[in-house]
Design an enzyme around this catalytic site. Structure first.
Site, PDB file in Angstrom:
ATOM      1  N   LYS A   7      -2.202  -1.468  -3.581  1.00 10.48           N
ATOM      2  CA  LYS A   7      -3.001  -0.351  -3.689  1.00 10.48           C
ATOM      3  C   LYS A   7      -2.315   0.916  -3.914  1.00 10.48           C
ATOM      4  CE  LYS A   7      -6.107   2.011  -0.522  1.00 10.48           C
ATOM      5  NZ  LYS A   7      -6.628   1.955   0.975  1.00 10.48           N
ATOM      6  N   LYS A  40       0.824  -1.147   0.066  1.00 12.99           N
ATOM      7  CA  LYS A  40       0.084  -0.006   0.018  1.00 12.99           C
ATOM      8  C   LYS A  40       0.678   1.067  -0.085  1.00 12.99           C
ATOM      9  CE  LYS A  40      -3.611   2.490   2.322  1.00 12.99           C
ATOM     10  NZ  LYS A  40      -4.769   2.411   3.605  1.00 12.99           N
TER      11      LYS A  40
HETATM   12  C1  PBG Z   1      -6.841   3.947   5.502  1.00 11.43           C
HETATM   13  C2  PBG Z   1      -7.374   3.605   4.295  1.00 11.43           C
HETATM   14  C3  PBG Z   1      -7.399   4.442   2.858  1.00 11.43           C
HETATM   15  C4  PBG Z   1      -8.196   4.123   1.940  1.00 11.43           C
HETATM   16  C5  PBG Z   1      -8.409   2.565   2.427  1.00 11.43           C
HETATM   17  N1  PBG Z   1      -8.308   2.452   3.950  1.00 11.43           N
HETATM   18  C6  PBG Z   1      -6.799   5.864   3.203  1.00 11.43           C
HETATM   19  C7  PBG Z   1      -5.462   6.110   3.605  1.00 11.43           C
HETATM   20  O1  PBG Z   1      -4.410   5.257   3.678  1.00 11.43           O
HETATM   21  O2  PBG Z   1      -5.166   7.059   3.994  1.00 11.43           O
HETATM   22  C8  PBG Z   1      -8.207   4.590   0.845  1.00 11.43           C
HETATM   23  C9  PBG Z   1      -9.139   4.043  -0.215  1.00 11.43           C
HETATM   24  C10 PBG Z   1      -9.362   5.058  -1.313  1.00 11.43           C
HETATM   25  O3  PBG Z   1      -8.775   6.007  -1.571  1.00 11.43           O
HETATM   26  O4  PBG Z   1     -10.389   4.533  -2.303  1.00 11.43           O
HETATM   27  N2  PBG Z   1      -6.747   2.822   6.462  1.00 11.43           N
END
Ligand code: PBG
Length: 328
Positions: A249, A196
């Site tokens: 992601k 991520k």
């Molecule tokens: C946070 C989380 C995020 C997303 C999913 N879980 C945002 C972040 O890490 O700040 C983002 C998903 C998206 O942008 O669709 N745990």
């Protein structure tokens, strides 16, 4: 003209193209849903994500049968927690009597066949808006992992099929697996957000949950977009620690990472087509710049072609509807 190789022969009719297609989106699309705590009969648009709604639980329950009939049976849930329940320890995430666990129970009672995936990270519950506990500007790893493991147990006890740690703390998959097993929750799977990235594409999601970091950024725990070898290290660690699925992601700017992860993963690879990717399509379409449906199908096909076994996307209902109507 004599020419031995004419690749266009295999593209000459729709029937031949379908026959030789290497990629299908059938059955691989997972839906994402934002939920309001407590409210009833409420839907609220999200300004930065046209077409997406925050729903109260009763509204979600009304919509699920329609989605099921289009073949959407898996849902990733993200609760929007009111500011009054947020604190620096994110303690609301461990409250079994509260909104998310009760929501999971209600949904599984009503729709036993659906698959529910719940997010394990502190940011929706944290007054700091970070995925971990913050102390003097630092995101604490091991203290956070302890809370995440308990959080996963609360969600699994309520009936979640997969818990999905999206926090990027080191060692959390192992800690979660251990905690689940000690609580006799061997059946609950772990969908690990393994690679991520610290991405600007999450902006609209943070609006949707009002969960943006109050200070600093997430670069000390989420990955640097300049790296891909590091993604393989993260994936290997998560596999070793017991992940049932691994995830990359965002998806679209990271197709190369999906492809590399696919080469080494011994479990299914998920990709998350994130909020900013979705909103860019919606914005360009609303300005008449692109054909929305065609671009959506092309983007999701590219993520699948790169190697994703499953795709989490906000386009899920539209995509499922398209798959149904095109009969492919
Ligand atoms: C946070 C989380 C995020 C997303 C999913 N879980 C945002 C972040 O890490 O700040 C983002 C998903 C998206 O942008 O669709 N745990």
């Amino acid at each position: 003209m004599q020419q031995i190789n004419r690749p266009r022969r295999l593209r000459s009719t729709a029937s031949i193209r379908d026959m030789v297609a290497e990629t299908s989106l059938e059955g691989v699309i997972l839906s994402i849903q934002f939920l309001f705590a407590k409210a009833r009969n409420q839907t609220q648009p999200i300004a930065t994500m046209p077409g997406q709604l925050r729903l109260s639980l009763d509204e979600l329950i009304k919509r699920i049968p329609g989605w099921q009939s289009c073949g959407l049976t898996s849902f990733a849930l993200f609760p929007k927690i009111p500011d009054s329940l947020k604190n620096s320890r994110a303690s609301e995430c461990l409250n079994p009597n509260r909104f998310l666990p009760q929501t999971i129970q209600r949904l599984k009672d009503k729709f036993p066949d659906i698959t529910l995936i719940t997010d394990v990270a502190l940011d929706p519950y944290s007054s700091d808006g970070h995925d971990g506990i913050v102390s003097k500007g630092e995101i604490l790893n091991d203290e956070t992992v302890e809370i995440l493991a308990q959080m996963a147990v609360v969600q699994a006890q309520a009936g979640a099929d997969f818990v999905a740690p999206s926090d990027m703390m080191d060692g959390r998959v192992r800690a979660i697996r251990k905690a689940l097993d000690s609580a006799s929750l061997q059946k609950t799977g772990i969908l690990a957000y393994s690679a991520k990235y610290a991405s600007a594409f999450y902006g609209p999601f943070r609006d949707a949950l009002e969960s943006a970091p109050r200070h600093g950024d997430k670069k000390t725990y989420q990955m640097d977009p300049r790296n891909s070898r590091e993604a393989l290290r993260e994936v290997k660690l998560d596999l070793h620690e017991g992940a049932d699925m691994v995830m990359v992601k965002p998806a679209l700017s990271y197709l190369d990472v999906i492809a590399k992860v696919k080469q080494i993963s011994t479990v299914p690879v998920a990709a998350y087509n994130v909020s900013g990717e979705y909103s860019m399509v919606k914005a360009a379409a609303s300005l008449g710049m692109i054909d929305e449906t065609k671009v959506m199908v092309e983007i999701l096909t590219s993520i699948r072609r790169a190697g994703a076994d499953v795709i989490l996307t906000y386009h899920a209902p539209e995509m499922a509807g398209w798959l149904r109507s095109s009969g492919s």
